[in-house]
Scaffold this active site. Sequence first.
Site, PDB file in Angstrom:
ATOM      1  N   GLU A 306       5.452  12.631 -10.964  1.00  0.00           N
ATOM      2  CA  GLU A 306       5.413  13.026  -9.553  1.00  0.00           C
ATOM      3  C   GLU A 306       6.748  13.595  -9.096  1.00  0.00           C
ATOM      4  OE1 GLU A 306       3.965   9.806  -7.088  1.00  0.00           O
ATOM      5  OE2 GLU A 306       1.921  10.035  -7.862  1.00  0.00           O
ATOM      6  N   GLU A 398      -3.582  10.571 -11.773  1.00  0.00           N
ATOM      7  CA  GLU A 398      -3.359   9.265 -11.146  1.00  0.00           C
ATOM      8  C   GLU A 398      -3.952   9.272  -9.751  1.00  0.00           C
ATOM      9  OE1 GLU A 398       0.732   7.548 -11.235  1.00  0.00           O
ATOM     10  OE2 GLU A 398       0.331   6.996  -9.141  1.00  0.00           O
TER      11      GLU A 398
HETATM   12  C1  IDC Z   1       4.064   1.763  -7.968  1.00  0.00           C
HETATM   13  C2  IDC Z   1       3.590   0.432  -8.486  1.00  0.00           C
HETATM   14  C3  IDC Z   1       4.483  -0.661  -7.975  1.00  0.00           C
HETATM   15  C4  IDC Z   1       5.931  -0.331  -8.315  1.00  0.00           C
HETATM   16  C5  IDC Z   1       6.291   1.061  -7.805  1.00  0.00           C
HETATM   17  C6  IDC Z   1       7.698   1.507  -8.210  1.00  0.00           C
HETATM   18  O1  IDC Z   1       2.249   0.232  -8.125  1.00  0.00           O
HETATM   19  O2  IDC Z   1       4.120  -1.913  -8.511  1.00  0.00           O
HETATM   20  O3  IDC Z   1       6.775  -1.277  -7.711  1.00  0.00           O
HETATM   21  O4  IDC Z   1       5.398   1.998  -8.337  1.00  0.00           O
HETATM   22  O5  IDC Z   1       7.769   1.679  -9.579  1.00  0.00           O
HETATM   23  C7  IDC Z   1       2.748   6.597  -7.332  1.00  0.00           C
HETATM   24  C8  IDC Z   1       3.515   6.440  -8.608  1.00  0.00           C
HETATM   25  C9  IDC Z   1       3.382   5.048  -9.148  1.00  0.00           C
HETATM   26  C10 IDC Z   1       3.366   4.026  -8.031  1.00  0.00           C
HETATM   27  C11 IDC Z   1       2.111   4.268  -7.187  1.00  0.00           C
HETATM   28  C12 IDC Z   1       1.911   3.257  -6.067  1.00  0.00           C
HETATM   29  O6  IDC Z   1       3.146   7.386  -9.597  1.00  0.00           O
HETATM   30  O7  IDC Z   1       4.466   4.810 -10.025  1.00  0.00           O
HETATM   31  O8  IDC Z   1       3.289   2.743  -8.590  1.00  0.00           O
HETATM   32  N1  IDC Z   1       2.161   5.610  -6.663  1.00  0.00           N
HETATM   33  O9  IDC Z   1       2.980   3.284  -5.178  1.00  0.00           O
HETATM   34  N2  IDC Z   1       2.568   7.711  -6.672  1.00  0.00           N
HETATM   35  C13 IDC Z   1       1.915   7.442  -5.543  1.00  0.00           C
HETATM   36  C14 IDC Z   1       1.629   6.091  -5.513  1.00  0.00           C
END
Ligand code: IDC
Length: 480
Positions: A306, A398
Amino acid sequence: MDLGSAPITLFPLHTRRNALKRFFALLATCAMLLGLTALFSPQAAAATGCRVDYTVTSQWQGGFQAGVKITNLGDPITGWTLKFTLPDAGQKVVQGWNATWSQSSGPTVTAVGADWNRTLATGASTDLGFVGSFTGSNPKPTAFTLNDVVCTGSVDGGGEEPPPVPGTNTPVSVNGQLHVCGVNLCNQYNRPIQLRGMSTHGIQWFSKCYNNASLDALAEDWKSDLFRVAMYVQEQGYETDPAGFTSRVNSLVDMAEARGMYAVIDFHTLTPGDPNYNLDRAKTFFASVAARNADKKNVIYEIANEPNGVSWTAIKNYAEQVIPVIRAADPDAVVIVGTRGWSSLGVSDGSDESEIVANPVNATNIMYAFHFYAASHKDNYRTTVSRAASQLPLFVSEFGTVSATGGGAVDRASSIAWLDLLDRLKISYANWTYSDANEGSAAFRPGTCNGSDYSSSGVLTESGALIKSRISTADNFPTS
Ligand code: IDC
């Protein structure tokens, strides 16, 4: 008793013969009628059968939550009604999911299949559940019927399991090496397909969730086509141990391959948002995994999860340096390129797909990532995807059913609107996450990965139950 002296009335011989004849004629008619009934009755051809696993997943003062897993053991069905009786008069269904639930008066509960799970192929399962209340005791129902056929099963999720799906006819054995054709992902017969599957959480944190038992469940029980391996680069990820993470990714690719699933190798950049920060690491990593996995048919490369806080031009520049590294080692694999604004096609940055259409990545056999979180990203994002899908090959590598934080409540209406749209457009997707993280986006309840059960309905969260019911339906991949 003296039989010899018993009074026996004998009919004249011809009368007895006629009686015997009439008796045999009657027998013959009965047999014929039975035979004809069997031949012409519509039920005669349809095999029926079902299994129901009922699990009380939690219970508190006056209330409880139950998971109900239905498995169709008969011929395919296109609609179903589940019925069971709650044994105690004080037990009531309060709210249910993944079916239309009712309990008008009395103890009989009815659940009617929803749009997305009313079709069940032979061997297919769907997970539903409900929250109930009770006053006295809370005994479990023991008898279930599906379309008025009595089901086998258990009330604790134990007992006999449905037969495992054999290793043939897997997504990879049917579709082979994939490629991009027009705006679609196409299989070896050059026909558009949609892959539906799950993403890991960060493998640096949740490696305990990815083992033979969980991957078996993903392939056989979830019928997932796809396993996305989210290898974070920062946050204790790749940068802390490049060799270790490279080898962990490779072994997960092998585990997916052994079960006939595609594997997306996700270079999970997130913070910082400019993928060029990790350009050298990306080149090193992809040179290695592409060389090692070049002969496999199941690998898809996702080069930047992302990008955020960075222009499309900078992302395109990164892609045009990393893609040639992959191609040099593995010329025919599909590559997914992240897009601006957390892979929102720019929408989260106030832009849209037009900047990509005007200035696409100079490479072939690539797709563009689109990510969404159903509770945060709604109609304006869906409108963009509907429009962009006719111009750019899109891959939803995702998405979550919850908010963009990864937590909060499941937005069922928005999730279903998204999945219906992706199905209609044949856009492939992977759901965040196949893990037991303590957040709404996780498919499993916390603690699940400490055990070995990844299949029963009792281990699923609301998000997991919804996504599993969507992923586990038949694929019907074209084969000519
Ligand atoms: C989130 C995880 C969370 C973690 C965070 C930081 O769910 O547990 O603490 O990342 O690493 C994304 C990202 C993905 C995120 C997810 C939800 O690709 O890494 O995971 N998210 O926030 N993009 C939009 C949402």
